[in-house]
Design a protein around this motif. Structure first.
Motif, PDB file in Angstrom:
ATOM      1  N   PRO A 170      -2.088   3.053   4.666  1.00  0.00           N
ATOM      2  CA  PRO A 170      -1.371   1.782   4.766  1.00  0.00           C
ATOM      3  C   PRO A 170      -0.168   1.862   5.718  1.00  0.00           C
ATOM      4  O   PRO A 170       0.099   0.905   6.441  1.00  0.00           O
ATOM      5  N   ALA A 171       0.513   2.994   5.748  1.00  0.00           N
ATOM      6  CA  ALA A 171       1.649   3.150   6.673  1.00  0.00           C
ATOM      7  C   ALA A 171       1.173   3.051   8.121  1.00  0.00           C
ATOM      8  O   ALA A 171       1.809   2.396   8.954  1.00  0.00           O
ATOM      9  N   TRP A 172       0.052   3.687   8.426  1.00  0.00           N
ATOM     10  CA  TRP A 172      -0.503   3.627   9.780  1.00  0.00           C
ATOM     11  C   TRP A 172      -0.924   2.200  10.117  1.00  0.00           C
ATOM     12  O   TRP A 172      -0.676   1.700  11.210  1.00  0.00           O
ATOM     13  N   LEU A 173      -1.567   1.521   9.175  1.00  0.00           N
ATOM     14  CA  LEU A 173      -2.000   0.146   9.417  1.00  0.00           C
ATOM     15  C   LEU A 173      -0.804  -0.771   9.659  1.00  0.00           C
ATOM     16  O   LEU A 173      -0.865  -1.671  10.509  1.00  0.00           O
ATOM     17  N   CYS A 174       0.297  -0.546   8.936  1.00  0.00           N
ATOM     18  CA  CYS A 174       1.528  -1.323   9.186  1.00  0.00           C
ATOM     19  C   CYS A 174       2.003  -1.134  10.617  1.00  0.00           C
ATOM     20  O   CYS A 174       2.282  -2.100  11.326  1.00  0.00           O
ATOM     21  N   GLU A 175       2.110   0.123  11.028  1.00  0.00           N
ATOM     22  CA  GLU A 175       2.592   0.397  12.389  1.00  0.00           C
ATOM     23  C   GLU A 175       1.643  -0.164  13.443  1.00  0.00           C
ATOM     24  O   GLU A 175       2.093  -0.692  14.466  1.00  0.00           O
ATOM     25  N   ALA A 176       0.346  -0.091  13.187  1.00  0.00           N
ATOM     26  CA  ALA A 176      -0.628  -0.655  14.129  1.00  0.00           C
ATOM     27  C   ALA A 176      -0.460  -2.171  14.213  1.00  0.00           C
ATOM     28  O   ALA A 176      -0.473  -2.748  15.309  1.00  0.00           O
ATOM     29  N   LEU A 177      -0.279  -2.817  13.071  1.00  0.00           N
ATOM     30  CA  LEU A 177      -0.073  -4.259  13.048  1.00  0.00           C
ATOM     31  C   LEU A 177       1.183  -4.634  13.836  1.00  0.00           C
ATOM     32  O   LEU A 177       1.157  -5.528  14.682  1.00  0.00           O
ATOM     33  N   ALA A 208      -5.589 -12.747   4.000  1.00  0.00           N
ATOM     34  CA  ALA A 208      -4.129 -12.581   3.952  1.00  0.00           C
ATOM     35  C   ALA A 208      -3.621 -11.922   5.236  1.00  0.00           C
ATOM     36  O   ALA A 208      -2.566 -12.295   5.758  1.00  0.00           O
ATOM     37  N   VAL A 209      -4.355 -10.946   5.753  1.00  0.00           N
ATOM     38  CA  VAL A 209      -3.979 -10.321   7.029  1.00  0.00           C
ATOM     39  C   VAL A 209      -4.030 -11.361   8.141  1.00  0.00           C
ATOM     40  O   VAL A 209      -3.121 -11.450   8.972  1.00  0.00           O
ATOM     41  N   ARG A 210      -5.069 -12.183   8.161  1.00  0.00           N
ATOM     42  CA  ARG A 210      -5.171 -13.232   9.182  1.00  0.00           C
ATOM     43  C   ARG A 210      -4.002 -14.224   9.077  1.00  0.00           C
ATOM     44  O   ARG A 210      -3.433 -14.629  10.092  1.00  0.00           O
ATOM     45  N   ARG A 211      -3.655 -14.596   7.845  1.00  0.00           N
ATOM     46  CA  ARG A 211      -2.524 -15.520   7.661  1.00  0.00           C
ATOM     47  C   ARG A 211      -1.229 -14.880   8.135  1.00  0.00           C
ATOM     48  O   ARG A 211      -0.401 -15.532   8.788  1.00  0.00           O
ATOM     49  N   LEU A 212      -1.052 -13.591   7.819  1.00  0.00           N
ATOM     50  CA  LEU A 212       0.157 -12.882   8.239  1.00  0.00           C
ATOM     51  C   LEU A 212       0.272 -12.866   9.763  1.00  0.00           C
ATOM     52  O   LEU A 212       1.338 -13.156  10.322  1.00  0.00           O
ATOM     53  N   ILE A 213      -0.805 -12.545  10.423  1.00  0.00           N
ATOM     54  CA  ILE A 213      -0.783 -12.503  11.891  1.00  0.00           C
ATOM     55  C   ILE A 213      -0.470 -13.888  12.447  1.00  0.00           C
ATOM     56  O   ILE A 213       0.380 -14.034  13.344  1.00  0.00           O
ATOM     57  N   GLU A 214      -1.109 -14.895  11.919  1.00  0.00           N
ATOM     58  CA  GLU A 214      -0.875 -16.274  12.383  1.00  0.00           C
ATOM     59  C   GLU A 214       0.593 -16.662  12.194  1.00  0.00           C
ATOM     60  O   GLU A 214       1.202 -17.265  13.090  1.00  0.00           O
ATOM     61  N   ARG A 246      -5.581 -14.743  17.281  1.00  0.00           N
ATOM     62  CA  ARG A 246      -7.000 -14.382  17.161  1.00  0.00           C
ATOM     63  C   ARG A 246      -7.244 -12.992  17.749  1.00  0.00           C
ATOM     64  O   ARG A 246      -7.931 -12.171  17.151  1.00  0.00           O
ATOM     65  N   MET A 247      -6.656 -12.719  18.896  1.00  0.00           N
ATOM     66  CA  MET A 247      -6.875 -11.435  19.555  1.00  0.00           C
ATOM     67  C   MET A 247      -6.311 -10.277  18.730  1.00  0.00           C
ATOM     68  O   MET A 247      -6.970  -9.245  18.566  1.00  0.00           O
TER      69      MET A 247
END
Length: 182
Positions: A137-144, A77-83, A167-168
């Motif tokens: 999760p808040a930190w991961l959101c900001e990192a994303l 799901a994270v990969r799909r979101l990034i794509e 991909r990167m």
């Protein structure tokens, strides 16, 4: 000629993605309208940027829906979101730097809804033992968001090929947040 607000916003977003400090004259020209027409609908840059903020929330919500982040394996799901986010990464990079947007209640509430959905994805990954517990999760959101914005800037500057950006971002984010398996 009728005024197509959505088209003007799309053209303004495209220009501001490439040139964040573009003048209202440059924006009007890019949108194919006169400066007077642009000012009739957007009395100043702040009004235009607020409208773009709303558009950005709508686009990101659509990208979240398309990525189906509530479904399936959290890593995928994270990969799909990034794509899904990559086509609007330049626009999101522009919005990321527009601090005045965070002072507008409706826009702040829109980003809160986005954050809640993405945080739920990261929490789900943590609950399934896939993502590190020591990264909130808040930190991961900001990192994303920061990685997506950085990718947008790098693609614009010709430092990264557009086809490689998802991909990167995915590799860098996931390599830092996945739990090591013993």
């Amino acid at each position: 000629m009728s005024f197509d607000r959505a088209q003007v916003l799309r053209e303004a977003a495209a220009l501001l993605t490439r040139k964040a400090n573009a003048s209202m004259d440059e924006i009007a020209k890019a949108a194919g309208v006169s400066r007077a027409t642009l000012h009739r609908y957007f009395p100043g840059r702040d009004a235009l940027v607020r409208a773009l903020g709303t558009l950005g929330i709508e686009q990101l919500a659509e990208r979240l829906d398309a990525a189906r982040i509530e479904e399936g394996d959290p890593v995928e799901a994270v990969r799909r979101l990034i794509e899904e986010a990559m086509p609007v990464s330049g626009f999101l990079a522009f919005l990321y730097g527009e601090n005045q947007l965070y002072e507008v209640t409706e826009i702040d509430e829109g980003w809160t809804r986005i954050d809640e959905r993405v945080s739920a994805l990261f929490r789900r990954g943590q609950e399934q033992g896939l993502f590190r517990y020591d990264l909130s999760p808040a930190w991961l959101c900001e990192a994303l968001y920061a990685l997506i914005a950085a990718s947008g800037w790098c693609v614009q500057d010709g430092k990264v090929a557009s086809r490689d950006s998802a991909r990167m971002v995915g590799e860098l984010l996931l390599s830092g947040m996945l739990r090591e398996r013993s």
